[in-house]
Design a protein around this motif. Structure first.
Motif, mmCIF file in Angstrom:
data_model
loop_
_atom_site.group_PDB
_atom_site.id
_atom_site.type_symbol
_atom_site.label_atom_id
_atom_site.label_comp_id
_atom_site.label_asym_id
_atom_site.label_seq_id
_atom_site.Cartn_x
_atom_site.Cartn_y
_atom_site.Cartn_z
ATOM 1 N N THR A 175 0.861 -1.183 0.000
ATOM 2 C CA THR A 175 0.000 0.000 0.000
ATOM 3 C C THR A 175 0.897 1.233 0.000
ATOM 4 N N VAL A 176 0.702 2.090 -0.983
ATOM 5 C CA VAL A 176 1.511 3.303 -1.095
ATOM 6 C C VAL A 176 0.574 4.493 -1.016
ATOM 7 N N GLY A 177 0.807 5.393 -0.088
ATOM 8 C CA GLY A 177 -0.064 6.541 0.089
ATOM 9 C C GLY A 177 -1.230 6.198 0.995
ATOM 10 N N SER A 178 -2.197 7.079 1.011
ATOM 11 C CA SER A 178 -3.355 6.856 1.875
ATOM 12 C C SER A 178 -4.594 7.440 1.213
ATOM 13 N N GLY A 179 -5.738 7.038 1.740
ATOM 14 C CA GLY A 179 -6.992 7.562 1.215
ATOM 15 C C GLY A 179 -7.372 6.961 -0.120
ATOM 16 N N SER A 180 -8.249 7.654 -0.810
ATOM 17 C CA SER A 180 -8.815 7.104 -2.039
ATOM 18 C C SER A 180 -7.806 7.021 -3.173
ATOM 19 N N THR A 181 -6.729 7.793 -3.075
ATOM 20 C CA THR A 181 -5.749 7.767 -4.163
ATOM 21 C C THR A 181 -4.640 6.755 -3.930
ATOM 22 N N ALA A 182 -4.656 6.055 -2.801
ATOM 23 C CA ALA A 182 -3.552 5.146 -2.478
ATOM 24 C C ALA A 182 -3.487 4.002 -3.479
ATOM 25 N N TRP A 183 -2.253 3.572 -3.751
ATOM 26 C CA TRP A 183 -2.069 2.335 -4.510
ATOM 27 C C TRP A 183 -2.278 1.158 -3.558
ATOM 28 N N ARG A 184 -2.952 0.113 -4.050
ATOM 29 C CA ARG A 184 -3.153 -1.103 -3.256
ATOM 30 C C ARG A 184 -2.222 -2.197 -3.769
ATOM 31 N N PRO A 185 -1.834 -3.132 -2.926
ATOM 32 C CA PRO A 185 -0.952 -4.216 -3.383
ATOM 33 C C PRO A 185 -1.547 -4.922 -4.599
ATOM 34 N N GLY A 186 -0.723 -5.122 -5.608
ATOM 35 C CA GLY A 186 -1.160 -5.795 -6.818
ATOM 36 C C GLY A 186 -1.730 -4.869 -7.874
ATOM 37 N N GLN A 187 -1.956 -3.590 -7.546
ATOM 38 C CA GLN A 187 -2.576 -2.666 -8.494
ATOM 39 C C GLN A 187 -1.591 -2.309 -9.602
ATOM 40 N N LEU A 188 -2.079 -2.346 -10.856
ATOM 41 C CA LEU A 188 -1.261 -1.916 -11.987
ATOM 42 C C LEU A 188 -1.171 -0.391 -11.948
ATOM 43 N N VAL A 189 0.031 0.100 -11.764
ATOM 44 C CA VAL A 189 0.244 1.531 -11.582
ATOM 45 C C VAL A 189 0.537 2.218 -12.904
ATOM 46 N N TYR A 190 1.274 1.505 -13.760
ATOM 47 C CA TYR A 190 1.721 2.147 -14.995
ATOM 48 C C TYR A 190 2.048 1.072 -16.012
ATOM 49 N N THR A 191 1.779 1.349 -17.270
ATOM 50 C CA THR A 191 2.173 0.436 -18.338
ATOM 51 C C THR A 191 2.623 1.238 -19.544
ATOM 52 N N TYR A 192 3.628 0.722 -20.229
ATOM 53 C CA TYR A 192 4.114 1.398 -21.430
ATOM 54 C C TYR A 192 4.645 0.346 -22.392
ATOM 55 N N ALA A 193 4.308 0.524 -23.657
ATOM 56 C CA ALA A 193 4.739 -0.428 -24.678
ATOM 57 C C ALA A 193 5.711 0.243 -25.635
ATOM 58 N N ILE A 194 6.862 -0.395 -25.795
ATOM 59 C CA ILE A 194 7.822 0.058 -26.818
ATOM 60 C C ILE A 194 7.660 -0.910 -27.979
ATOM 61 N N SER A 195 7.079 -0.417 -29.046
ATOM 62 C CA SER A 195 6.679 -1.310 -30.118
ATOM 63 C C SER A 195 7.221 -0.821 -31.445
ATOM 64 N N PRO A 214 1.318 7.983 -5.721
ATOM 65 C CA PRO A 214 -0.146 7.977 -5.767
ATOM 66 C C PRO A 214 -0.674 9.396 -5.681
ATOM 67 N N GLY A 215 -1.802 9.604 -6.316
ATOM 68 C CA GLY A 215 -2.408 10.926 -6.282
ATOM 69 C C GLY A 215 -1.960 11.828 -7.411
ATOM 70 N N VAL A 216 -0.914 11.433 -8.117
ATOM 71 C CA VAL A 216 -0.481 12.238 -9.259
ATOM 72 C C VAL A 216 -1.439 11.954 -10.412
ATOM 73 N N ALA A 217 -1.976 13.007 -10.980
ATOM 74 C CA ALA A 217 -2.917 12.830 -12.084
ATOM 75 C C ALA A 217 -2.235 12.098 -13.230
ATOM 76 N N ALA A 218 -2.984 11.239 -13.887
ATOM 77 C CA ALA A 218 -2.408 10.445 -14.969
ATOM 78 C C ALA A 218 -1.753 11.331 -16.016
ATOM 79 N N THR A 219 -2.377 12.472 -16.285
ATOM 80 C CA THR A 219 -1.823 13.362 -17.306
ATOM 81 C C THR A 219 -0.523 14.000 -16.852
ATOM 82 N N ALA A 220 -0.317 14.071 -15.551
ATOM 83 C CA ALA A 220 0.898 14.702 -15.028
ATOM 84 C C ALA A 220 1.957 13.673 -14.655
ATOM 85 N N ARG A 221 1.640 12.389 -14.875
ATOM 86 C CA ARG A 221 2.555 11.358 -14.383
ATOM 87 C C ARG A 221 3.868 11.343 -15.169
#
Lengths: 426, 265
Positions: free
Chosen positions: A151-171, A212-219
């Motif tokens: 668990t990273v962070g707290s509250g509604s924006t916290a990451w939970r164990p196993g949660q996919l945080v980020y993905t990127y494809a180099i194709s 956690p809590g960083v907007a996806a657009t600002a990540r």
């Protein structure tokens, strides 16, 4: 007692007549106090005297960060056990001859991170152990998945164990310039993923904020493609230097602190733009100050010089001046804040003080002057009104966020709030 | 040996009792280099056998043999009460009326409530005796000067265009840049400059603290501050900067500004 900001109230018999909130006129470097009856159509200032009665000095909201040589990205930690020992991974070969990636979290639960792993993959932990990085090689490309291991962070924006945080494809199929190889690391002391991959023109790179809590657009903090050969981070992970592979004449400096533009920062010395060109030979960067002017020493074959850090130093103490004419219960909803001139507790402060030393030391108290030229025209003659000053530390929060005050009320029982009643003359 | 006593009244204005620690030290004239009051004192230094502090009640006369001098003195000050602290000096040699002499002392106070205070006492010989005066040192203003008018720009580094004290609201968001210089004749060390207040109604702005390790005479630097004029009201106001360094006191540099709206002309 840590930092405790105070504005002295008036005497017990007249709390609302604080001499620490003084109307007057600033002329040159000298402040001349005025009486409580302020003549109309004259310009005024307010002198607000603030002191720290705690035994620690105020901290600036940025820094003091660590100093020392710039360094390369922190490497991922291989193996199936987290570096901090809190979690571990398992590659489970199921009866259907497929392999799944499982996370055994700190609570003892088993969570599936990925199902049906391809033939070629790599697993590693972030240096902190809080993230799992999975690289999948398939269809000629590379996909990078980052999962929260804890668990990273707290509250509604916290990451939970196993949660996919980020993905990127180099194709390579998606872009004729991309090559399907990648390097992965972490920005030192920061929860930021650092990616490099190949382009036809050279190495490309990206910095992704996993917090956690960083907007996806600002990540994505920086997404850059050019012929870059070497990457160096400041000890605190606030700055990134990219050095071209073939020539070091165009060294780029990036800030990794919000707000981030993603664009290279112009090299400056004492605020003046200077050329980024450096001489040949071994090149090194050293953070000699946390922030501000002359904070980075650049050394090359020609010697060394200092340049400014893109991270500015910010004042540690803010002061608000409120005026209320309509109420005996003062609040940021009814009072007007000056010099902004509107009722809102989210406006920038009326004035700043750079720092206050600990109580008993020189510099434990300081004055802030608020330009109150609005008084010359606003209140009608004879009108009574209340000037309310509040001071607060800016450390660790937005400057507009009043610390120490629990709500919107501007109560004289709060040590950092004081009042002075005034009357407008003819 | 001749002895002189110079009392200082200490008052506790607060509602609670406090402990008060006093220390005394002799100062060299070079400590106040450039201060006009100190410069006016006689150049010769009084030759002292000893000096120290003693606590006495007001108007109390003491024999020197009854006094034990201390460099540090602790008092208990009751709420809303006063006591007297005396600086006592023993001369090593008699004062020569034909050769004016002087001595400087700093009496510093620290109270248990965190407040600090003190006084600088200047002793000077007059007709074979010593007289005391407390010195309010003239503040040493920073020699930093603002060069030209501030400029508005989209980025926060040095603006090469001439600025104007007339700021156009149509500019919107950007940076307000100020060019400053060391207008003194000596190198400044540990310079600090920050934006204290921008008194333009409705303008949104941020402060920054600029610190410089050294600034040679005539050397310039550029300070920029985020500014958004989109919601600013037209009219006059000011920009107040605070500057100080290792040898100069906090000094305010005020620049008058006016917000206009070019589309309303």
């Amino acid at each position: 007692m840590p930092v405790r900001i105070e504005i002295q109230d008036g005497p017990a018999s007249a709390l609302w007549m604080s001499t620490a909130v003084m109307p007057g006129t600033l002329s040159g470097n000298s402040f001349t106090p005025r009486s409580n009856a302020l003549p109309r159509n004259q310009r005024f200032d307010f002198r607000i005297s603030v002191r720290n009665t705690g035994n620690e000095a105020t901290l600036q909201p940025v820094g003091p960060g660590p100093t020392g040589p710039f360094q390369t990205a922190e490497a991922l930690v291989g193996g199936l056990i987290s570096p901090n020992g809190n979690t571990h991974l398992e590659v489970f070969h199921n009866p259907a001859q497929f392999s799944d990636l499982l996370l055994h979290d700190a609570a003892g639960s088993v969570l599936q991170l990925y199902s049906v792993l391809p033939a070629s993959y790599a697993i590693a932990y972030s240096p902190s152990g809080r993230y799992v990085v999975l690289q999948l090689q398939q269809l000629g490309g590379v996909t990078i998945n980052v999962y929260a291991a804890e668990t990273v962070g707290s509250g509604s924006t916290a990451w939970r164990p196993g949660q996919l945080v980020y993905t990127y494809a180099i194709s390579p199929q998606a872009s004729s310039t991309q090559q399907a190889s990648s390097g992965i690391g972490f920005v030192p002391t920061r929860e930021m993923l650092f990616l490099t991959w190949s382009e036809v023109s050279g190495a490309a790179f990206g910095v992704i904020d996993l917090a956690p809590g960083v907007a996806a657009t600002a990540r994505v903090q920086i997404w850059h493609t050019s012929g870059v050969g070497q990457f160096l981070f400041s000890p605190g992970g606030d700055l990134l230097v990219s050095v071209p592979a073939t020539s070091i004449s165009l060294v780029s400096l990036y800030s990794l602190r919000a707000p981030i533009s993603g664009a290279a920062w112009p090299w400056r010395s004492k605020g003046m733009q200077v050329a980024a060109a450096v001489g040949g030979g071994a090149l090194s960067f050293t953070q000699v100050k946390a922030t501000g002017f002359d904070a980075i020493r650049v050394t090359d074959a020609n010697g060394s010089r200092t340049i400014d850090s893109p991270t500015p130093s910010l004042p540690a103490v803010a002061v608000n001046l409120w005026v209320d004419r309509s109420s005996t219960v003062f609040s940021t909803l009814s009072a007007t804040q000056y010099p902004m001139g509107v009722a809102s507790n989210m406006n920038p402060p009326s004035a700043f003080i750079d720092r206050l030393a600990a109580a008993g030391q020189s510099g434990a108290s300081a004055d802030a002057i608020v330009d109150a030229n609005w008084l010359a025209v606003t209140p009608p003659p004879g009108e009574h009104f209340c000037a309310i000053a509040e001071a607060f530390t800016t450390s660790g929060t937005l400057p507009a966020d009043p610390r120490h005050r629990s709500g919107t009320a501007l109560s004289l029982s709060e040590p950092q709030i004081a009042q002075r009643n005034l009357v407008v003359g003819p | 040996m001749k002895t002189f006593q110079f009392p200082v009244t200490v008052t506790n204005h607060s509602d609670t009792d406090v402990d008060s620690l006093w220390t005394v030290r002799a100062l060299k004239r070079s400590f106040f280099k450039g201060d006009p009051l100190i410069s006016a004192l006689p150049g010769k230094t009084v030759e002292l056998a000893s000096f120290g502090l003693v606590s006495v009640t007001p108007n109390q006369l003491l024999c020197r043999k009854d006094i034990k001098l201390a460099e540090k003195l602790k008092l208990r000050l009751a709420a809303h009460s006063s006591q007297s602290v005396s600086l006592v000096v023993d001369l090593a040699t008699a004062l020569d009326p034909a050769r004016p002499q002087a001595a400087l002392f700093a009496l510093e106070e620290r109270r248990s409530d965190g407040s600090t205070g003190g006084v600088v006492i200047a002793l000077s010989s007059v007709a074979g005796s010593l007289v005391a005066q407390s010195i309010d040192l003239a503040p040493q203003p920073s020699p930093l000067v603002v060069l030209g008018a501030p400029c508005l720009q989209p980025v926060d580094y040095f603006c090469r265009q001439a600025g104007s004290a007339m700021l156009d609201r149509q500019h919107g968001a950007g940076y307000l840049g100020v060019l400053l210089s060391n207008g003194g004749s000596t190198t400044l060390k540990k310079v600090v400059l920050y934006l204290e207040c921008l008194g333009l109604a409705g303008a949104r702005w941020e402060s920054r603290v600029y610190e410089l390790d050294s600034l040679t005479p005539g050397e310039q630097f550029f300070a920029a501050f985020p500014l958004d004029l989109s919601a600013a009201e037209t009219g006059a106001g000011s920009l107040t900067l605070v500057a100080y360094d290792a040898k100069h006191d906090r000094t305010r540099l005020r620049v008058e500004l006016t917000v206009i709206d070019s589309r309303r002309r």
